[in-house]
Structures are given as C-alpha cells and as structure tokens.
Motif scaffolding. Structure first.
Motif, PDB file in Angstrom:
ATOM      1  N   VAL A 125       1.405  -1.163   0.171  1.00  0.00           N
ATOM      2  CA  VAL A 125      -0.035  -0.021   0.126  1.00  0.00           C
ATOM      3  C   VAL A 125       0.838   1.586   0.124  1.00  0.00           C
ATOM      4  O   VAL A 125       0.553   2.626  -0.012  1.00  0.00           O
ATOM      5  N   GLY A 126       2.741   0.809   0.244  1.00  0.00           N
ATOM      6  CA  GLY A 126       2.747   2.250  -0.038  1.00  0.00           C
ATOM      7  C   GLY A 126       3.823   2.501   1.691  1.00  0.00           C
ATOM      8  O   GLY A 126       3.747   3.733   1.753  1.00  0.00           O
ATOM      9  N   LYS A 127       4.119   1.962   2.099  1.00  0.00           N
ATOM     10  CA  LYS A 127       4.429   2.231   3.896  1.00  0.00           C
ATOM     11  C   LYS A 127       5.463   2.747   3.988  1.00  0.00           C
ATOM     12  O   LYS A 127       6.304   3.468   3.988  1.00  0.00           O
ATOM     13  N   SER A 128       6.930   2.353   3.004  1.00  0.00           N
ATOM     14  CA  SER A 128       7.576   2.426   2.948  1.00  0.00           C
ATOM     15  C   SER A 128       7.980   3.058   1.757  1.00  0.00           C
ATOM     16  O   SER A 128       9.346   4.812   2.220  1.00  0.00           O
ATOM     17  N   THR A 129       7.427   3.888   0.735  1.00  0.00           N
ATOM     18  CA  THR A 129       7.693   4.848   0.362  1.00  0.00           C
ATOM     19  C   THR A 129       6.874   5.851   1.139  1.00  0.00           C
ATOM     20  O   THR A 129       7.629   7.839   0.561  1.00  0.00           O
ATOM     21  N   PHE A 161      -2.460   4.167   9.836  1.00  0.00           N
ATOM     22  CA  PHE A 161      -3.101   2.924   9.133  1.00  0.00           C
ATOM     23  C   PHE A 161      -3.653   3.697   7.707  1.00  0.00           C
ATOM     24  O   PHE A 161      -3.475   4.293   7.663  1.00  0.00           O
ATOM     25  N   VAL A 162      -2.342   2.758   6.890  1.00  0.00           N
ATOM     26  CA  VAL A 162      -1.611   3.111   5.417  1.00  0.00           C
ATOM     27  C   VAL A 162      -3.123   2.155   4.470  1.00  0.00           C
ATOM     28  O   VAL A 162      -2.679   1.205   4.958  1.00  0.00           O
ATOM     29  N   VAL A 163      -4.020   2.484   3.435  1.00  0.00           N
ATOM     30  CA  VAL A 163      -4.870   1.571   2.811  1.00  0.00           C
ATOM     31  C   VAL A 163      -4.415   2.801   1.409  1.00  0.00           C
ATOM     32  O   VAL A 163      -3.641   3.635   1.225  1.00  0.00           O
ATOM     33  N   ASP A 164      -5.327   1.897   0.279  1.00  0.00           N
ATOM     34  CA  ASP A 164      -4.723   1.987  -0.680  1.00  0.00           C
ATOM     35  C   ASP A 164      -6.385   2.774  -1.448  1.00  0.00           C
ATOM     36  O   ASP A 164      -7.141   1.963  -1.697  1.00  0.00           O
ATOM     37  N   GLN A 165      -5.749   4.192  -1.985  1.00  0.00           N
ATOM     38  CA  GLN A 165      -6.997   4.754  -2.806  1.00  0.00           C
ATOM     39  C   GLN A 165      -8.455   4.524  -1.973  1.00  0.00           C
ATOM     40  O   GLN A 165      -8.801   4.185  -0.671  1.00  0.00           O
ATOM     41  N   LEU A 166      -9.098   4.179  -3.302  1.00  0.00           N
ATOM     42  CA  LEU A 166     -10.646   3.452  -2.705  1.00  0.00           C
ATOM     43  C   LEU A 166     -10.626   2.609  -2.324  1.00  0.00           C
ATOM     44  O   LEU A 166     -12.006   2.100  -2.313  1.00  0.00           O
ATOM     45  N   ALA A 167      -9.585   1.672  -2.395  1.00  0.00           N
ATOM     46  CA  ALA A 167      -9.965  -0.262  -1.606  1.00  0.00           C
ATOM     47  C   ALA A 167      -9.330  -0.331  -0.108  1.00  0.00           C
ATOM     48  O   ALA A 167      -9.325   0.315   0.617  1.00  0.00           O
ATOM     49  N   LEU A 217      -5.774   7.420   9.733  1.00  0.00           N
ATOM     50  CA  LEU A 217      -6.077   7.079   8.366  1.00  0.00           C
ATOM     51  C   LEU A 217      -5.235   7.772   7.417  1.00  0.00           C
ATOM     52  O   LEU A 217      -5.606   9.051   7.007  1.00  0.00           O
ATOM     53  N   ALA A 218      -4.135   7.192   7.236  1.00  0.00           N
ATOM     54  CA  ALA A 218      -3.639   7.879   5.771  1.00  0.00           C
ATOM     55  C   ALA A 218      -4.132   6.962   4.312  1.00  0.00           C
ATOM     56  O   ALA A 218      -3.879   5.593   4.028  1.00  0.00           O
ATOM     57  N   VAL A 219      -4.806   7.080   3.331  1.00  0.00           N
ATOM     58  CA  VAL A 219      -5.407   7.299   2.081  1.00  0.00           C
ATOM     59  C   VAL A 219      -4.985   7.538   0.802  1.00  0.00           C
ATOM     60  O   VAL A 219      -4.243   8.628   0.348  1.00  0.00           O
ATOM     61  N   ASN A 220      -3.697   6.410   0.757  1.00  0.00           N
ATOM     62  CA  ASN A 220      -2.482   6.935   0.162  1.00  0.00           C
ATOM     63  C   ASN A 220      -3.140   6.822  -1.223  1.00  0.00           C
ATOM     64  O   ASN A 220      -4.119   5.777  -1.724  1.00  0.00           O
ATOM     65  N   LYS A 221      -2.172   7.190  -2.381  1.00  0.00           N
ATOM     66  CA  LYS A 221      -2.229   7.391  -3.568  1.00  0.00           C
ATOM     67  C   LYS A 221      -3.815   7.571  -3.820  1.00  0.00           C
ATOM     68  O   LYS A 221      -4.234   7.604  -5.340  1.00  0.00           O
TER      69      LYS A 221
END
Length: 305
Positions: free
Chosen positions: A25-29, A100-106, A127-131
């Motif tokens: 989900v982009g945690k390291s990025t 807590f990282v999640v991936d855009q609309l998923a 909550l971090a909604v990434n991308k």
C-alpha cells in the motif's frame, strides 16, 4: 526533585509512530518521502519489507520516530512469513501514534485484518488514504472517506500521495500533535537506528526484487560477509542466498549479466547513501529451505523480535 524525563523545552515532543497496513500500500514509500531520503527499500512486489526499520525525523521541537513495518497478511506456514507478521505486530507495542495506510478507494479483507489488529490500541490511529493522485473520478473520494470513517474512531483521516508528496505536511503536523511531551531520544541529525551493513544488504535485496520480481519467489536473502573502509573506498562483499539451483541460474543470468546489472544498480545507491566510492562483490549460494527454518532466519539477523 526535578523530573529528569521532563523536557527542558516545554514544546519538545518525541515518540514512536508505527506505519502499518497490508502489503504493497506504500508504507516504505511514505517513510522515504517523509524523511526526504531513501531508507526503506521499495518495489511493486508485495512483502518487500521484511524488517522493522526506524526512520527518525526531527523538525524543531518535534522528533517523530517512524517504524516502517512489513505488510500484515494472513498467517502462512513458512518461517519467513511468520517472522514478518511478528515484526509488523510487535511494532504496535508501546507506540504513541499509528499511521494506518490504505490504498486509494480499495478496502479489502486484508485491510480488515489490519483493522482488527488495531482494535485494542489506546493510542491515536491516523488513517492515511494513499495514492489519491491515481483516482480518476475525484467525486468518488468523499463517499469512500465517509465509508472508512465508520470503520473505527480514527484520530484523523488524511488523503495523500506518498510518491507525489501530496498532503504529507498535514500528516506530519497531525503526528506531531499526538506525540507526547518528551526529550528527544536520538540526536537531531540521526535518521535511523540501523547499521550501514544492514542498509547495504537491503539495497542489494531491493535491486534483486526489482530485477527478478516476476521470476523468483520470496526465497532470496542477502548476507553481508565483509564491510570495511580503506581510505575513501568502502569494500562490501555480499552473499545472495537462494533455495534451489534453478534460482541460482536465474539470479546469475547469461554469462553473469544479470548479477552485474544488480551490482551496478546497488553501487549507485550505496555511493549516494554512504558518500563513498563502493567496491561491491556479489556471490550467489544455494541454501535449501532457509525461508522455512527459524534457525536459518536467525543466522541472517532475523532474530531481533
């Protein structure tokens, strides 16, 4: 008697911030871009991160100690997968804030698994909604944010893009607000608790993962056998472990071309990270069953939990 834990500067804040989420989900990025330099290795292949990696960022009176963790996933029988799940879960012990990282609309069953692990935490969860830069229909974001807001009581919900560095400042400001008053645990110029040997091994593993992500399973490890400075040159010898002879042939490539390419790319990153000329030597060795063996994992330094 004065309380020695009380900071001299009453605005001084410091604490641990766990970055968690399902794989890829982009945690390291996110960690790398928060720090402004590369620390955690990244690739498009899920479960690239295997270890907890501390990234330390100090801005004025606030020191945030970010903990990048392996992606949480369903239990698997391999010792390596058990280690990665344990590394991710143990990062939640005694942290001050969770991102807590999640991936855009998923929102997947794997996200639910992570949410379940966060259920008993008393610390703030952001909550971090990434991308979000990849969302084509922007009007779909608000309904999604409304849906996830009902999943639990989040301290804040911040849509962002780690790669494009969109909304990272609001995230950092939110983290700073929830950190406790404290003296700083690390020097203001320190960015990680990991050794140079560890960082070198991770750089080599990243290049392997990026080169061979579609051809090799996760059964690749890197062990640094020699790490010494001679004048302005850093000499590094690394052993690449695979589980089968066929994997060794894939790793080496035709006349060693693939291994040379991996070494060249790793040298570029190492010279930038260590500010030294790098002499890098790579060998490939078959070590059958290492990813299924707790003893083998310990021999590779995966015993810090």
């Amino acid at each position: 008697m004065n309380d020695i834990t009380r900071p001299e500067n009453p605005d001084s804040r410091c604490g641990f911030v766990a970055i968690v989420g399902r794989p890829n989900v982009g945690k390291s990025t996110l960690l790398n871009h928060l720090l402004g330099q590369k620390l955690s290795i990244t690739s498009r292949k899920p479960q690239t991160t295997r270890h907890q990696v501390l990234g330390i960022k100090t801005v004025g009176p606030v020191q945030a100690i970010y903990v990048d963790t392996p992606g949480m996933h369903e239990e698997e029988p391999r010792a390596l997968n058990r280690y990665m799940n344990k590394a991710a879960t143990s990062a939640l012990i005694d942290v001050d804030v969770v991102v807590f990282v999640v991936d855009q609309l998923a929102w997947t069953t794997a996200d639910e698994l992570v949410l379940e692990k966060l259920g008993k935490l008393k610390c703030p969860v952001i909550l971090a909604v990434n991308k979000v830069d990849k969302i084509e229909k922007r009007e779909s974001l608000l309904p999604h944010l409304d849906m996830v807001s009902k999943k639990r009581e989040f301290a804040e919900i911040i849509p962002l893009s780690a790669l494009k560095e969109i909304n990272l400042q609001p995230l950092e400001e939110a983290v700073g607000r929830y950190l406790p008053e404290s003296i700083h645990f690390y020097g203001d110029d320190q960015i990680t608790d990991r050794s140079e040997r560890f960082l070198a091994s991770e750089i080599v593993r990243e290049k392997i993962t990026r080169q061979l992500g579609a051809e090799l399973p996760y059964s690749v490890a890197v062990e640094i056998e020699a790490f010494r400075r001679e004048g302005k040159t850093l000499h590094i010898s690394a052993l690449v472990l695979v589980e089968r002879e066929g994997q060794k042939k894939i790793m080496i490539g035709d006349r060693g071309e693939r291994m040379r390419r991996i070494g060249q790319e790793a040298r570029v990153d190492m010279e930038r990270m260590f500010d030294s000329k790098i002499m890098l030597r790579l060998w490939v060795k078959v070590k059958r069953g290492w990813a299924d063996s707790d003893r083998a994992l310990k021999s590779l330094g995966m015993n810090d939990l």
